[in-house]
Design a protein around this motif. Structure first.
Motif, PDB file in Angstrom:
ATOM      1  N   ARG A 259      50.620  43.834  42.216  1.00 46.60           N
ATOM      2  CA  ARG A 259      49.616  43.049  41.484  1.00 46.60           C
ATOM      3  C   ARG A 259      48.767  42.179  42.400  1.00 46.60           C
ATOM      4  O   ARG A 259      48.003  41.341  41.925  1.00 46.60           O
ATOM      5  CB  ARG A 259      50.264  42.163  40.410  1.00 46.60           C
TER       6      ARG A 259
ATOM      7  N   SER B 189      48.495  37.101  42.493  1.00 47.72           N
ATOM      8  CA  SER B 189      48.297  37.017  41.045  1.00 47.72           C
ATOM      9  C   SER B 189      48.961  35.773  40.482  1.00 47.72           C
ATOM     10  O   SER B 189      49.712  35.082  41.164  1.00 47.72           O
ATOM     11  CB  SER B 189      48.883  38.257  40.363  1.00 47.72           C
TER      12      SER B 189
ATOM     13  N   TYR C  37      43.531  32.978  42.031  1.00 46.46           N
ATOM     14  CA  TYR C  37      43.327  34.429  42.034  1.00 46.46           C
ATOM     15  C   TYR C  37      43.894  35.081  40.772  1.00 46.46           C
ATOM     16  O   TYR C  37      44.948  34.684  40.257  1.00 46.46           O
ATOM     17  CB  TYR C  37      43.966  35.052  43.269  1.00 46.46           C
ATOM     18  N   LEU C  38      43.197  36.100  40.302  1.00 45.57           N
ATOM     19  CA  LEU C  38      43.622  36.890  39.151  1.00 45.57           C
ATOM     20  C   LEU C  38      43.884  38.324  39.598  1.00 45.57           C
ATOM     21  O   LEU C  38      43.118  38.890  40.377  1.00 45.57           O
ATOM     22  CB  LEU C  38      42.540  36.874  38.061  1.00 45.57           C
ATOM     23  N   GLU C  39      44.951  38.907  39.094  1.00 50.67           N
ATOM     24  CA  GLU C  39      45.355  40.249  39.507  1.00 50.67           C
ATOM     25  C   GLU C  39      44.267  41.290  39.245  1.00 50.67           C
ATOM     26  O   GLU C  39      43.425  41.126  38.353  1.00 50.67           O
ATOM     27  CB  GLU C  39      46.624  40.663  38.764  1.00 50.67           C
ATOM     28  N   ASN C  40      44.290  42.339  40.045  1.00 56.97           N
ATOM     29  CA  ASN C  40      43.390  43.478  39.881  1.00 56.97           C
ATOM     30  C   ASN C  40      41.918  43.117  40.042  1.00 56.97           C
ATOM     31  O   ASN C  40      41.047  43.788  39.480  1.00 56.97           O
ATOM     32  CB  ASN C  40      43.610  44.161  38.511  1.00 56.97           C
TER      33      ASN C  40
ATOM     34  N   SER D 110      41.405  39.017  44.667  1.00 54.93           N
ATOM     35  CA  SER D 110      42.856  39.049  44.780  1.00 54.93           C
ATOM     36  C   SER D 110      43.297  40.050  45.845  1.00 54.93           C
ATOM     37  O   SER D 110      44.201  39.767  46.651  1.00 54.93           O
ATOM     38  CB  SER D 110      43.479  39.426  43.431  1.00 54.93           C
TER      39      SER D 110
END
Length: 332
Positions: free
Chosen positions: A41, A44, A69-72, A76
């Motif tokens: 991930r 994340s 940060y946000l996954e995907n 990130s």
């Protein structure tokens, strides 16, 4: 009768000596490489993993954030590589207009301001969504990333264009065999050198399709992993690598790995020679979910000087620990 026991005993002793010598790592030249780090991930937001189910909305059980940060997302992924990741895991869904969206959830309702099944939307629609909309660490009182994730959902083509020299593990989220065909077509657009750096895992059916179309691609499904580990535990002492362990990805829970013949160094060499990548993961405790190597305590359970792959959900913590010089890379 006593005369029979002597040759039987000698044969058993010879077999035991063969098994020991054929599977010990003592006589192998120890590799000097550092572990290969897989950021699951990417960087994340972490969440409470208690009683997780496949449809649990993890954004609603986010832990208090320590970063933005946000996954995907591209940011990130970039942060993951900067933290020491060699491989970044990402999730994909086919879109209505023939692309692949990089997004974890089957539906949009949990994490975004959109609704419905992810794959029923066109990529243009998905790009307009706020992928940080649903994150909350206090039961919905505040949403710290709302409004900050607009336009951050990339396509797989975006990722491969922005990071042409990087390695990715792609997760197919369905068990639709047709998705394996669609992904094979998308991956054929990559250069041969880039394709060599890609790996894919997911449902048994799409992975079977993908393996038939791109047989040299490293792939894994739950079925292929189970077949590999059971076969190898059964007769890997001979040095023979089962077909199920070739051109695949092997997740080895740290509490099961010692049962793998030749663990760690000889096993790693056998799998490398078979075109497969091995990643140590957290302990398997009988449930559906396994953790990563996510804490200094987990790192201490790795063999001294381990040079295989390590999967972690906390690359920003584990990356610096395992990037220290060999011999001092274990937490004290």
């Amino acid at each position: 009768m006593s005369k029979l026991w002597k040759p039987i005993g000698l044969a058993a002793l010879a077999c035991a000596v063969f098994m020991l010598l054929n599977n010990t790592s003592l006589f192998l030249e120890h590799a000097s490489e550092k572990p290969v780090l897989l950021a699951h991930r990417g960087v994340s937001q972490q969440f409470d993993r208690t009683n997780l189910k496949n449809d649990t909305c993890t954004a609603e059980r986010m832990l208090p954030p320590t970063h933005s940060y946000l996954e995907n997302t591209i940011a990130s992924m970039r942060a993951s590589f900067e933290a020491g990741a060699d491989v970044v895991e990402l999730d994909v869904h086919p879109t209505r207009d023939g692309q692949f969206a990089v997004f974890h959830d089957w539906t949009l309702d949990c994490r975004t301001d959109g609704q419905g099944v992810t794959r029923e939307h066109a990529m243009e629609e998905l790009r307009r969504l706020d992928v940080g909309y649903g994150y909350t660490a206090d039961g919905g009182k505040t949403f710290p990333f709302r409004g900050k994730g607009i336009g951050l959902m990339p396509s797989l083509a975006d990722v491969l264009t922005i990071f042409p020299e990087k390695t990715f593990l792609i997760n197919i989220k369905s068990n639709d065999p047709a998705e394996g065909h669609l992904l094979a077509a998308a991956l054929r657009k990559a250069s041969p050198s880039q394709l060599e750096r890609l790996m894919v895992y997911g449902g048994d059916a799409p992975i079977a399709t993908l393996r038939s179309e791109l047989p040299n691609l490293e792939t894994m499904s739950r079925g292929t992993l189970k077949a590999c580990l059971i076969s190898y535990i059964g007769y890997g002492w001979t040095g023979i690598v089962p077909d199920a362990c070739k051109h695949t990805i092997i997740f080895a829970p740290i509490n099961i790995a010692p049962w793998l013949w030749g663990w760690p160094d000889r096993f790693l060499r056998r799998m490398s020679d078979a075109g497969s990548s091995v990643f140590a993961i957290g302990p398997y405790l009988g449930g559906e979910f396994s953790t990563g190597i996510d804490t200094p305590q987990d790192v201490r359970q790795l063999p001294e000087g381990f040079t295989g792959g390590v999967m972690t959900n906390e690359i920003e913590t584990i990356g610096p620990l395992l990037r220290r010089p060999l011999g001092g890379n274990r937490a004290r």
